[in-house]
Design an enzyme around this catalytic site. Structure first.
Site, PDB file in Angstrom:
ATOM      1  N   TYR A 222       0.797  -1.233   0.000  1.00 53.96           N
ATOM      2  CA  TYR A 222       0.000   0.000   0.000  1.00 53.96           C
ATOM      3  C   TYR A 222       0.826   1.279   0.000  1.00 53.96           C
ATOM      4  O   TYR A 222       0.264   2.375   0.036  1.00 53.96           O
ATOM      5  CB  TYR A 222      -0.955  -0.015   1.208  1.00 53.96           C
ATOM      6  CG  TYR A 222      -1.844  -1.245   1.208  1.00 53.96           C
ATOM      7  CD1 TYR A 222      -2.713  -1.479   0.141  1.00 53.96           C
ATOM      8  CD2 TYR A 222      -1.797  -2.169   2.234  1.00 53.96           C
ATOM      9  CE1 TYR A 222      -3.515  -2.607   0.112  1.00 53.96           C
ATOM     10  CE2 TYR A 222      -2.601  -3.299   2.219  1.00 53.96           C
ATOM     11  CZ  TYR A 222      -3.454  -3.523   1.157  1.00 53.96           C
ATOM     12  OH  TYR A 222      -4.246  -4.640   1.127  1.00 53.96           O
TER      13      TYR A 222
ATOM     14  N   ASP B  41     -24.907  -3.749  -5.656  1.00 53.99           N
ATOM     15  CA  ASP B  41     -26.280  -3.314  -5.953  1.00 53.99           C
ATOM     16  C   ASP B  41     -26.445  -1.815  -5.726  1.00 53.99           C
ATOM     17  O   ASP B  41     -27.150  -1.141  -6.485  1.00 53.99           O
ATOM     18  CB  ASP B  41     -27.282  -4.089  -5.086  1.00 53.99           C
ATOM     19  CG  ASP B  41     -27.464  -5.523  -5.566  1.00 53.99           C
ATOM     20  OD1 ASP B  41     -26.871  -5.901  -6.595  1.00 53.99           O
ATOM     21  OD2 ASP B  41     -28.210  -6.272  -4.895  1.00 53.99           O
TER      22      ASP B  41
ATOM     23  N   HIS C 202      -7.504  -0.008  -7.001  1.00 53.09           N
ATOM     24  CA  HIS C 202      -6.781  -0.611  -5.875  1.00 53.09           C
ATOM     25  C   HIS C 202      -5.344  -0.149  -5.917  1.00 53.09           C
ATOM     26  O   HIS C 202      -4.726  -0.136  -6.991  1.00 53.09           O
ATOM     27  CB  HIS C 202      -6.829  -2.143  -5.947  1.00 53.09           C
ATOM     28  CG  HIS C 202      -8.224  -2.648  -5.939  1.00 53.09           C
ATOM     29  ND1 HIS C 202      -8.986  -2.677  -4.799  1.00 53.09           N
ATOM     30  CD2 HIS C 202      -9.018  -3.068  -6.948  1.00 53.09           C
ATOM     31  CE1 HIS C 202     -10.198  -3.106  -5.103  1.00 53.09           C
ATOM     32  NE2 HIS C 202     -10.243  -3.347  -6.406  1.00 53.09           N
TER      33      HIS C 202
ATOM     34  N   ARG D 102      -8.465 -12.306  -3.586  1.00 57.28           N
ATOM     35  CA  ARG D 102      -8.470 -10.892  -3.991  1.00 57.28           C
ATOM     36  C   ARG D 102      -8.637 -10.723  -5.496  1.00 57.28           C
ATOM     37  O   ARG D 102      -8.811  -9.616  -5.999  1.00 57.28           O
ATOM     38  CB  ARG D 102      -7.153 -10.209  -3.598  1.00 57.28           C
ATOM     39  CG  ARG D 102      -6.983 -10.041  -2.120  1.00 57.28           C
ATOM     40  CD  ARG D 102      -5.767  -9.182  -1.829  1.00 57.28           C
ATOM     41  NE  ARG D 102      -5.255  -9.468  -0.513  1.00 57.28           N
ATOM     42  CZ  ARG D 102      -5.671  -8.865   0.612  1.00 57.28           C
ATOM     43  NH1 ARG D 102      -6.559  -7.910   0.558  1.00 57.28           N
ATOM     44  NH2 ARG D 102      -5.173  -9.206   1.781  1.00 57.28           N
TER      45      ARG D 102
HETATM   46  C1  DQA Z   1      -7.136  -2.788  -1.718  1.00 53.56           C
HETATM   47  C2  DQA Z   1      -7.002  -4.276  -2.056  1.00 53.56           C
HETATM   48  C3  DQA Z   1      -7.963  -5.105  -1.230  1.00 53.56           C
HETATM   49  O1  DQA Z   1      -7.816  -6.486  -1.554  1.00 53.56           O
HETATM   50  C4  DQA Z   1      -7.668  -4.923   0.247  1.00 53.56           C
HETATM   51  O2  DQA Z   1      -8.589  -5.666   1.016  1.00 53.56           O
HETATM   52  C5  DQA Z   1      -7.591  -3.517   0.665  1.00 53.56           C
HETATM   53  C6  DQA Z   1      -6.985  -2.531  -0.224  1.00 53.56           C
HETATM   54  C7  DQA Z   1      -6.065  -1.938  -2.450  1.00 53.56           C
HETATM   55  O3  DQA Z   1      -6.235  -0.726  -2.530  1.00 53.56           O
HETATM   56  O4  DQA Z   1      -5.049  -2.489  -2.880  1.00 53.56           O
HETATM   57  O5  DQA Z   1      -7.957  -3.161   1.793  1.00 53.56           O
HETATM   58  O6  DQA Z   1      -8.405  -2.347  -2.143  1.00 53.56           O
END
Ligand code: DQA
Length: 146
Positions: free
Chosen positions: A24, A88, A101, A112
């Site tokens: 992240y 929805d 993401h 994921r």
């Molecule tokens: C996320 C990816 C998701 O799988 C994860 O649960 C997150 C962050 C991302 O920004 O990479 O909380 O959305």
């Protein structure tokens, strides 16, 4: 002028900067929102921000978002992978939406790799860190001008 983009962050996104930087990055959530705001400004878009860790609040915001926005940029965190309620509500909102993401969800755990929100979005951008938000805003701008 249709240029209002509601940026919606879901569960645990407020903790970036303290979560795994390998996935992240090291920006805090406030810094990420500032970065997105600057990208929006460059593109002539007006970004508004919403974050919650409550799925119900996220859904309720989608119920009323049509009154305050023309398009949606959504990073719903883990809800992405299983929340049909958010799918929805996105459909109900009826606005062009892009799913983003920070991390490369296709290169991580199997669970994921699937998004239940993607069918309600124009496109999905993942694995590009904060720059993915710029790409998402550009896609929304193109959609709003089409
Ligand atoms: C996320 C990816 C998701 O799988 C994860 O649960 C997150 C962050 C991302 O920004 O990479 O909380 O959305």
């Amino acid at each position: 002028m249709r240029n209002r983009v509601q940026v919606m962050h879901g569960v645990n996104l407020d903790q970036i900067g303290r979560r795994d930087p390998e996935h992240y990055g090291d920006l805090t959530f406030a810094q990420l929102e500032q970065r997105i705001d600057a990208f929006a400004h460059e593109l002539g878009l007006d970004a508004r921000f919403f974050q919650t860790n409550s799925e119900g609040e996220f859904v309720e915001h989608l119920h009323r978002v049509v009154d305050v926005a023309d398009a949606l940029l959504v990073n719903a965190g883990a809800w992405t992978h299983y929340s049909y309620a958010i799918h929805d509500a996105l459909e109900f909102a009826g606005l062009p939406a892009v799913e983003v993401h920070l991390s490369d969800v296709q290169a991580r755990e199997q669970w994921r790799r699937h998004s239940v929100l993607a069918p309600a979005c124009i496109t999905v951008i993942s694995g590009k860190g904060p720059d993915g938000y710029r790409e998402a805003l550009a896609a929304l701008k193109a959609e709003l001008e089409a």
